[in-house]
Design an enzyme around this catalytic site. Structure first.
Site, PDB file in Angstrom:
ATOM      1  N   LYS A   1       0.857  -1.183   0.000  1.00 26.25           N
ATOM      2  CA  LYS A   1       0.000   0.000   0.000  1.00 26.25           C
ATOM      3  C   LYS A   1       0.897   1.238   0.000  1.00 26.25           C
ATOM      4  O   LYS A   1       1.876   1.304   0.739  1.00 26.25           O
ATOM      5  CB  LYS A   1      -0.904  -0.033   1.247  1.00 26.25           C
TER       6      LYS A   1
ATOM      7  N   GLU B   1     -19.413  -5.657  10.015  1.00 23.73           N
ATOM      8  CA  GLU B   1     -20.381  -4.906  10.819  1.00 23.73           C
ATOM      9  C   GLU B   1     -21.407  -5.838  11.460  1.00 23.73           C
ATOM     10  O   GLU B   1     -21.798  -5.646  12.620  1.00 23.73           O
ATOM     11  CB  GLU B   1     -21.083  -3.850   9.953  1.00 23.73           C
TER      12      GLU B   1
ATOM     13  N   ARG C   1     -25.302  -2.288   7.091  1.00 25.65           N
ATOM     14  CA  ARG C   1     -24.906  -3.691   6.915  1.00 25.65           C
ATOM     15  C   ARG C   1     -25.371  -4.586   8.062  1.00 25.65           C
ATOM     16  O   ARG C   1     -25.611  -5.764   7.877  1.00 25.65           O
ATOM     17  CB  ARG C   1     -23.363  -3.789   6.880  1.00 25.65           C
TER      18      ARG C   1
HETATM   19  C1  LIG Z   1     -18.778  -1.980   4.770  1.00 24.46           C
HETATM   20  C2  LIG Z   1     -17.585  -1.082   4.930  1.00 24.46           C
HETATM   21  N1  LIG Z   1     -16.963  -1.003   6.122  1.00 24.46           N
HETATM   22  C3  LIG Z   1     -15.894  -0.198   6.275  1.00 24.46           C
HETATM   23  C4  LIG Z   1     -15.417   0.538   5.223  1.00 24.46           C
HETATM   24  C5  LIG Z   1     -14.275   1.515   5.421  1.00 24.46           C
HETATM   25  N2  LIG Z   1     -13.087   1.130   4.646  1.00 24.46           N
HETATM   26  C6  LIG Z   1     -12.782   1.702   3.475  1.00 24.46           C
HETATM   27  S1  LIG Z   1     -11.401   1.105   2.800  1.00 24.46           S
HETATM   28  C7  LIG Z   1     -11.172   0.049   4.070  1.00 24.46           C
HETATM   29  C8  LIG Z   1      -9.992  -0.869   4.080  1.00 24.46           C
HETATM   30  C9  LIG Z   1     -10.045  -1.810   2.959  1.00 24.46           C
HETATM   31  O1  LIG Z   1      -8.921  -2.625   3.008  1.00 24.46           O
HETATM   32  P1  LIG Z   1      -8.530  -3.460   1.729  1.00 24.46           P
HETATM   33  O2  LIG Z   1      -9.741  -4.057   1.137  1.00 24.46           O
HETATM   34  O3  LIG Z   1      -7.449  -4.399   2.114  1.00 24.46           O
HETATM   35  O4  LIG Z   1      -7.996  -2.378   0.709  1.00 24.46           O
HETATM   36  P2  LIG Z   1      -6.669  -1.496   0.809  1.00 24.46           P
HETATM   37  O5  LIG Z   1      -7.108  -0.153   1.334  1.00 24.46           O
HETATM   38  O6  LIG Z   1      -5.708  -2.175   1.715  1.00 24.46           O
HETATM   39  O7  LIG Z   1      -6.173  -1.405  -0.578  1.00 24.46           O
HETATM   40  C10 LIG Z   1     -12.169   0.189   5.030  1.00 24.46           C
HETATM   41  C11 LIG Z   1     -12.252  -0.534   6.305  1.00 24.46           C
HETATM   42  C12 LIG Z   1     -16.097   0.420   4.005  1.00 24.46           C
HETATM   43  N3  LIG Z   1     -15.715   1.129   2.926  1.00 24.46           N
HETATM   44  N4  LIG Z   1     -17.147  -0.390   3.877  1.00 24.46           N
END
Ligand SMILES: Cc1ncc(C[n+]2csc(CCOP(=O)(O)OP(=O)(O)O)c2C)c(N)n1
Length: 639
Positions: A288, A377, A405
């Site tokens: 990242k 969630e 959710r």
């Molecule tokens: C249902 C939901 N919960 C929480 C989030 C907040 N959120 C946005 S990006 C993220 C992390 C995602 O991690 P990953 O899928 O590994 O992608 P990366 O950012 O590491 O590329 C979170 C928790 C969201 N977008 N949707």
């Protein structure tokens, strides 16, 4: 100053332009794309690290697949900036997340390349599978469907539900697992450990390497891939691989892990995968923030850093030496620690948002009593319910829009059993630049219809603290406290705790003719409106109701007895929200009056700064002043 895209990137308006380039030019395209993202995000803001981490993947995917005929589905979509730039939006990318500009997430109405609207996580496999099955039913054998999902998003139940289904659907589905070991904060849970294990396991990799040797031959000689794969099936890619790999057990063909930053290799592998029918998963290891040193080093901070100087890496802070009120989320974070120090039953829960909601403060201070459960969630809510059955007092902090959710869990597992769970709903109301996927518009409506549920919203930091204090004093059943994104209004906010009797609002000022009833933070807009209106000779009364449910009946009797012109103000959907509750009270109690509701209208609100959106929805200070002026002049209203 305008930033010019590099030599190759400037020629790419659409993926078909990219596909005209030679494979050995792709590395340069990646470098130029990365520079472009770094520059625009540094001056415009937005998500940062995630898009840098998938630059090579983005280029390789659009190079190998015939998008938009082949369907590319991004999970969450915060990593899709490169995709936007390569698919017709380079010239408008500087409007990303800005009011009236392009969205920070893929959006079907914005481009045919955005196959599925996102913002919330873990939808990509289900959506891509739906598309793949539709293609199969329509006889579109050549069409490919690719879901790109992060290891964080993979922790959600929805992703597993989709894998479970996809394993028995014979459809053209490729899942790209973008594994960077990060969610917004470091990823958590046993799945993460498993993914690290298979990325480092010797036995597993030996088998995998042999599999890859065979795949290598497919590329070189281009023979019938299917025949080779079926041979392979009876050979080495048999028992061991199946038993030792979670995805193989779910009847996916698993490939990888491979280096997600080697664009050359990615292109080869994707070309091979294209020839293999059925569900497959490609495990890519990425970093990242790749290519921007500071972002690689502090990945949480650079998930969405705000504006920064791209040369020095200095993140711009508002130049204002005056003390500023804290963010509501930080008031939550410090207050839960204060309360938990005195009350050993209190525990904190967040689904993957420790930094976002500031539960990180408790996780640091009391690691045993604060839980990041991953992007889950539903689980967060039912886990809280379980804790509550044993006498613990869970403070379950979930962004208002993500709580959607976990709705059945709120209804079935918490409210129906009248369990004492304190829901802290951050990002209640219009969330700003993230847009409609992230606005917390519906919580009053979806919570206030539930029996047993207490629904509250503080007008300022002190009320937030006092509501949190009140919520843990005795077993009240489910208790929700919602507050917005951003800062409060009090510099001096650490006041001693005071209990707020359940269902008790407060009068802020007496007035004449018109009463303004507010819930939550917009109460501050009303304070300002009243101050300004008094200079014009208008003197509306103002009540901060604090509770959407139970409503303060005593106060409302006073209001409807003294005033026939009522304005309700809420940072929430008006359909079924606070204003509706007040109107219902009026009808149910035989009062008559003119109720003017201000709040979010019955449509999805796009992105922009919160202030711009409050203006657009017409419930800011100006709107309240206008409503008062109008009502005062409205003669029809007299009783
Ligand atoms: C249902 C939901 N919960 C929480 C989030 C907040 N959120 C946005 S990006 C993220 C992390 C995602 O991690 P990953 O899928 O590994 O992608 P990366 O950012 O590491 O590329 C979170 C928790 C969201 N977008 N949707």
């Amino acid at each position: 100053m305008e930033f010019k895209p590099g030599k190759l990137l400037s020629k790419i308006n659409y993926p078909e332009d990219l596909r005209k380039l030679k494979k050995n030019e792709l590395k340069q395209v990646c470098d130029e794309l990365r520079d472009y993202i770094i520059h625009i995000v540094s001056v415009n803001g937005g998500h940062f690290g995630a898009s840098l981490g998938v630059v090579e993947l983005t280029v390789a995917l659009h190079y190998v697949f015939k998008t938009p005929f082949d369907q590319l589905v991004w999970d969450v979509g915060h990593q899709a900036y490169g995709h936007k730039i390569l698919t017709g939006r380079r010239n408008v990318f500087h409007t990303n997340r800005i009011y009236k500009g392009i969205s920070g997430f893929p959006k079907r109405t914005e481009s045919e390349y955005d196959t599925f609207g996102v913002g919330h996580s873990s939808t990509s496999i289900s959506a891509a599978l739906g598309m793949a099955v539709a293609s199969r039913l329509k006889g579109e054998k050549e069409r490919q469907h690719i879901a790109v999902i992060g290891d964080g998003a993979m922790t959600a139940g929805l992703a597993f539900e989709a894998l479970n289904h996809a394993g028995v659907e014979n459809s053209n589905l490729i899942v790209i697992l973008n594994d960077n070991c990060m969610s917004i904060d470091p990823n958590v849970g046993a799945l993460k450990e498993y993914l690290t294990d298979i990325a480092t396991s010797r036995t597993y990799n030996k088998v995998k390497d042999e599999v890859w040797n065979i795949l290598g031959k497919i590329s070189k000689f281009g023979p019938n891939a299917q025949a080779i794969i079926s041979k392979m099936e009876t050979g080495l890619k048999s028992a061991l691989l199946k038993q030792s790999n979670l995805f193989e057990s779910l009847r996916f063909r698993y490939f990888g892990p491979i280096d997600g930053h080697n664009v050359d290799h990615l292109v080869n592998v994707l070309k091979d995968l294209k020839k293999i029918p059925g569900p497959k998963i490609l495990h890519c290891i990425t970093v990242k923030g790749k290519g921007y040193e500071l972002a690689e080093k502090d990945q949480t901070k650079w998930h969405a850093p705000g504006l920064f100087d791209k040369i020095t890496g200095e993140i711009h802070k508002p130049k204002n030496n005056a003390p500023t009120p804290p963010k509501y989320q930080d008031v939550f974070g410090h207050t839960i620690v204060e309360l938990a120090e005195k009350n050993p039953k209190i525990v904190g829960i967040t689904p993957a948002m420790p930094s976002g909601c500031s539960l990180s403060i408790m996780m640091k201070a009391m690691p045993d009593r604060a839980f990041d459960v991953g992007i889950a969630e539903q689980h967060a809510v039912t886990f809280s319910a379980g804790l509550s059955t044993q006498g613990m007092i869970p403070f379950c902090n979930i962004y208002s829009s993500f709580m959607q959710r976990g709705y059945d869990q709120v209804v079935h597992d918490v409210a129906l059993q009248n369990l004492h769970v304190v829901f802290c709903l951050d990002r209640g109301g219009l969330a700003g630049a993230d847009g409609p996927t992230h606005h917390g518009a519906f919580d009053y409506a979806y919570l206030r219809c539930l029996p047993n549920m207490i629904v509250t919203a503080p007008m300022n930091e002190e009320e937030l603290r006092n509501l949190m204090f009140t919520a843990q004093l005795k077993n009240t059943g489910p208790f929700s406290i919602r507050y917005p994104r951003g800062n409060g209004v009090m510099v001096d906010w650490r006041k001693p705790f005071m209990e707020i009797p359940i269902g008790q609002g407060r009068k802020i000022r007496d007035g004449e003719e018109v009463a303004i009833l507010t819930i939550g933070h917009p109460g501050n807009f009303a304070v300002e409106a009243c101050n300004q209106l008094s200079k014009e000779g208008f003197y509306p009364a103002h009540y901060d109701m604090r509770f959407v449910k139970p409503l303060d009946a005593e106060l409302l009797h006073e209001v409807f007895t003294h005033y026939k012109k009522i304005i309700t103000v809420e940072d929430a959907a008006m359909q079924g929200g606070f204003g509706s509750a007040v109107a219902e009270f009026m009808v149910d109690n035989g009062f008559q009056g003119r109720v003017k509701r201000l709040g979010i209208p019955d449509r999805f609100i796009e992105h922009g700064e919160q202030k711009e959106l409050y203006r657009e929805c017409d419930f800011d200070t100006i709107a309240i002043m206008n409503a008062v002026r109008q009502l005062v002049g409205d003669a029809v209203l007299a009783d």
